[in-house]
Design an enzyme around this catalytic site. Structure first.
Site, PDB file in Angstrom:
ATOM      1  N   LEU A 194     144.177  52.311  18.435  1.00 32.74           N
ATOM      2  CA  LEU A 194     144.743  53.336  17.570  1.00 32.74           C
ATOM      3  C   LEU A 194     146.165  52.926  17.205  1.00 32.74           C
ATOM      4  CD1 LEU A 194     143.667  56.580  19.515  1.00 32.74           C
ATOM      5  CD2 LEU A 194     142.465  55.458  17.625  1.00 32.74           C
ATOM      6  N   ASP A 195     146.601  53.272  16.005  1.00 32.39           N
ATOM      7  CA  ASP A 195     147.985  53.006  15.613  1.00 32.39           C
ATOM      8  C   ASP A 195     148.932  53.695  16.591  1.00 32.39           C
ATOM      9  OD1 ASP A 195     147.135  51.555  13.451  1.00 32.39           O
ATOM     10  OD2 ASP A 195     147.352  53.199  12.019  1.00 32.39           O
ATOM     11  N   ARG A 196     150.127  53.158  16.710  1.00 29.19           N
ATOM     12  CA  ARG A 196     151.085  53.687  17.684  1.00 29.19           C
ATOM     13  C   ARG A 196     151.322  55.178  17.492  1.00 29.19           C
ATOM     14  NH1 ARG A 196     156.560  54.596  17.749  1.00 29.19           N
ATOM     15  NH2 ARG A 196     156.793  53.772  15.646  1.00 29.19           N
TER      16      ARG A 196
END
Length: 559
Positions: free
Chosen positions: A251-253
């Protein structure tokens, strides 16, 4: 035909290389066949003779080479070089995997402290290392590092070369060094990590072969950029004892939600196979600008990378196919909550497709940004040249957190470090000869050894046996009122290390606000062939939520 395979056996025994099928077909033309036939008659009489040839390989090398054409020799050399490249590539991949799964020594390099609702990491020494990629070959190392890697402050890269912190193949490198295939680039640095939210990593499921968590926003899944200890993998390892976890997807940060990690190789392969075959169903929720259209909206627009440094993507016919389905769940008069079902797994896919529809996520710094032009990328229209887009977003992305004034502890810790250095020098019985000429590398090594000594400071003191600064330890600043203070240690000056060549050590950081630590995109559900996990809706996805102004990104540059 017998001669043909006899020649193949000879080449294999002489260990020149393992020729691929394509190379085999191109290599064995009639001229080469006659050469190989004559050689094989002398070497395929019996297994005893073949063993003798193998033992006499060095002597036979020159004989065989003398009978081959120049083209054949070039092909053999290329194949051998490729084999070495693959071997080194595998070694570098293994090193990355080791870094991701970490070791006990890695976990001892630094520790956490908490203040003002943030999880922070004490600075520590670190060496970034990577093998030269194909696209870097032929370029200067300065060009590669400046364009594809981020540095904290202007001039940091130049200072790194001057201090001898950057090396290639364990030799000091100059800025004009031209990279070659398989070059190992390393950069010694005093690493300062960005703070992340102090919110806990909620465990959804913990089985013999899987660990599933609800990932908070602002924490990356794995070590990257300015995050290592402040990554999911390291937090789970250091605080909960989970080791050798393997990411199935990332997942993106700034994206929160369901994150599945595997504990065994077998389970990892099984789930990754499901992901590769698109047998995993995913459902996200987000809050977007404006009134999202009624019904089900499907976007089928290909995505192409725009920036390796920022991982930006754009709509382009030359890109990879990408499909996402959107459905509005609610509208509060200003913004809409939308369900997103990605059918492919491209980088930033949901975010770019929402930008394409003209309804970007309200606090998406990348894709809800005027840097793309008046249309903000709607319908794939970009009025600003891409290089200018990257330049503008990069400028915002690198809004420094290191301009909060002078670090009040720097001078004190520097004097302490110099005092320890003098003590080490006076007690060192293994010093080098006085007539040995000084070098940059020795100076760098001395600096790192001093910082190591300072950072260890005896037997790894804990918050129980070392006095702390009462001001920073106020429990009122922690988000969770029920949290056990002993599990959230406060700032401990004795654990702080400084490096005289590190500019960040001299600065005091500006703490990010909550709106800089969150993006309204949440992985709500993940379902595979024999597993399914989901979380509850985040508070910003509730129908009556109306705090858009508090999360406006218009003032991002002023933070």
């Amino acid at each position: 035909m017998r001669s043909l395979f006899g020649g193949w056996k000879l080449f294999h025994e002489l260990r020149y290389c393992k020729l691929r099928t394509v190379c085999f077909n191109r290599f064995f033309n009639p001229i080469h066949l006659s050469q190989i036939a004559s050689m094989s008659l002398c070497t395929s009489q019996s297994s005893t003779q073949a063993e003798t040839v193998s033992n006499d390989a060095p002597q036979k090398d020159s004989e065989v080479k003398s009978q081959l054409s120049k083209r054949a020799l070039k092909r053999i050399a290329r194949a051998k070089k490729h084999k070495e490249y693959v071997k080194k590539k595998k070694e570098s991949t293994d090193a990355v995997n080791d870094d991701t799964s970490f070791t006990e020594e890695d976990l001892k390099q630094s520790s956490y402290y908490f203040e003002n609702g943030l999880r922070k990491v004490y600075p520590y020494k670190f060496v970034f290392a990577t093998y030269a990629k194909g696209r870097w070959v032929g370029r200067t190392i300065y060009d590669v590092l400046s364009k594809e890697f981020g540095f904290n402050l202007p001039g940091d890269l130049e200072k790194a070369f001057e201090s001898g912190s950057i090396s290639v193949n364990n030799n000091l490198a100059t800025a004009d060094y031209v990279l070659k295939t398989n070059d190992l680039i390393s950069h010694q640095t005093h690493r300062h990590e960005n703070p992340v939210t102090s919110a806990p990593l909620e465990i959804i499921a913990n089985t013999d072969d899987m660990l599933v968590i609800n990932k908070p926003s602002s924490i990356p899944c794995h070590p990257c950029g300015r995050y290592r200890f402040n990554s999911v993998i390291f937090i789970l390892g250091k605080e909960m004892g989970f080791t050798n976890l393997r990411n199935i997807y990332r997942l993106d940060r700034l994206t929160s939600g369901v994150l599945v990690l595997c504990k065994t190789v077998q389970r990892t392969k099984a789930l990754m196979d499901q992901v590769a075959k698109r047998q995993v169903q995913k459902e996200y929720v987000c809050r977007v600008v404006g009134h999202f259209p009624d019904g089900t909206i499907k976007v089928d627009q290909p995505l192409q990378p725009l920036s390796n440094k920022l991982r930006l993507q754009v709509i382009s016919p030359k890109g990879k196919s990408s499909q996402t389905t959107f459905t509005r769940l609610s509208y509060n008069g200003k913004s809409s909550v939308v369900k997103c079902v990605p059918h492919t797994g491209r980088t930033h896919q949901i975010r770019v497709h929402l930008q394409y529809l003209g309804h970007p996520i309200i606090n998406d710094v990348f894709y809800n940004n005027d840097a793309w032009g008046p249309s903000k990328g709607k319908n794939g229209v970009y009025e600003i040249p891409f290089d200018k887009v990257c330049e503008r977003i990069l400028k915002e992305h690198h809004v420094t957190q290191w301009d909060g004034g002078d670090n009040p502890y720097y001078e004190e810790k520097l004097k302490e470090s110099q005092s320890q250095e003098s003590l080490l020098s006076s007690t060192d019985t293994h010093s080098k000869d006085d007539d040995e000429p000084p070098s940059k590398q020795r100076k760098v090594d001395e600096v790192w050894s001093n910082i190591t000594y300072q950072n260890s400071a005896g037997e790894n003191p804990t918050s129980e046996n070392v006095p702390t600064l009462g001001k920073e330890c106020s429990s009122e600043k922690l988000d969770d009122e029920d949290v056990n203070i002993s599990s959230h240690p406060c700032f401990d000056l004795s654990k702080l290390s400084v490096d005289p060549s590190c500019e960040l050590c001299k600065k005091k950081t500006l703490e990010p606000k909550e709106k800089h630590l969150i993006m309204f995109l949440h992985a709500l559900k993940y379902k595979g062939l024999d597993w399914a996990f989901e979380t509850s809706l985040p508070n910003w996805a509730e129908e009556d939520w109306s705090k858009e102004d508090d999360y406006s990104i218009d003032t991002f540059q002023q933070s």
